[in-house]
Design an enzyme around this catalytic site. Sequence first.
Site, mmCIF file in Angstrom:
data_model
loop_
_atom_site.group_PDB
_atom_site.id
_atom_site.type_symbol
_atom_site.label_atom_id
_atom_site.label_comp_id
_atom_site.label_asym_id
_atom_site.label_seq_id
_atom_site.Cartn_x
_atom_site.Cartn_y
_atom_site.Cartn_z
ATOM 1 N N ARG A 1 0.843 -1.205 0.000
ATOM 2 C CA ARG A 1 0.000 0.000 0.000
ATOM 3 C C ARG A 1 0.871 1.246 0.000
ATOM 4 N NH1 ARG A 1 -4.260 -0.365 4.774
ATOM 5 N NH2 ARG A 1 -4.873 1.664 3.914
ATOM 6 N N CYS B 1 -1.270 6.119 9.064
ATOM 7 C CA CYS B 1 -1.641 4.812 8.502
ATOM 8 C C CYS B 1 -2.817 5.029 7.565
ATOM 9 C CB CYS B 1 -1.976 3.817 9.617
ATOM 10 S SG CYS B 1 -3.354 4.315 10.676
#
Length: 284
Positions: A181, A240
Amino acid sequence: MGAEQAKLVTAEWLAGEVDKPDLVVVDASWYLPSAHRSGHAEFLAGHIPGAVFFDHDKVVDPDSELPHALPSPEVFAAAAGALGIAADKRIVVYDGAGISSAPRLWWMLRLFGAEDVAVLDGGFPAWIAGERPVETGESNRLGTHFAAKPRLEAVATVEDVQRALDRGSATQVVDARSSSRFKGLVAEPRPGLRSGHMPGAVNVPMTDLVEDGHLKSDHDIKGVFAEAGVDLDRPIITTCGSGVTASVLAFGLARLGAEDVRLYDGSWSEWGARADLPVAVDEA
């Protein structure tokens, strides 16, 4: 914040304390939609005796479109009090993955004034591995008053992150998302978000701090951050997807005694959705 303020307790220890009246146990399980798991449904099916369930999707800022946006001290105190959580109690938080979403509640409780908050190492899997008793259904714990004493200096805004990413800034931005990611090799699990990372951020996947559902040793965690080039003596902002697993990094850094750590609450849910903010993508 040192290790004494980032407490990690074992299932064995908790088994001897779970019935004490000054202890509150909280199930803070939360999962990405792609996991096809419901923290609340699993709580109803089985939880540590006396535990209450904290819903990360509901105790949020009602005026924000961002997932898990930090609530006001008043909103958090009302929700915590309704669950029977008081700031002056001993509090142990856990989750169903071992170490994943529990540190988010640890961070929030500390942020809003609770002093004695611990994370259960290994979470609910460690509890049931010892064939310890479980309860089912909703909690019947009585409500109480949570006296909030906010320490909002631990929260980083998008402007703080922008300043941290400026060339010459001493502040480091550390991203807890998976490597794929972070590099932009896969689509984000939330629709409408660009893939990639903040230019200048470094990647320390939260999974690198955990092994078999347990937090790695302080020595090993220090090595993980060192390998990523993170200087514990310089300011750090953790980030995050939506502010949950960034708390795992914050917990690990607190274990190591890092003193200047903030959490970017908007995280990639905010940054990745804004076309005016730059995104970097690594080559495969």
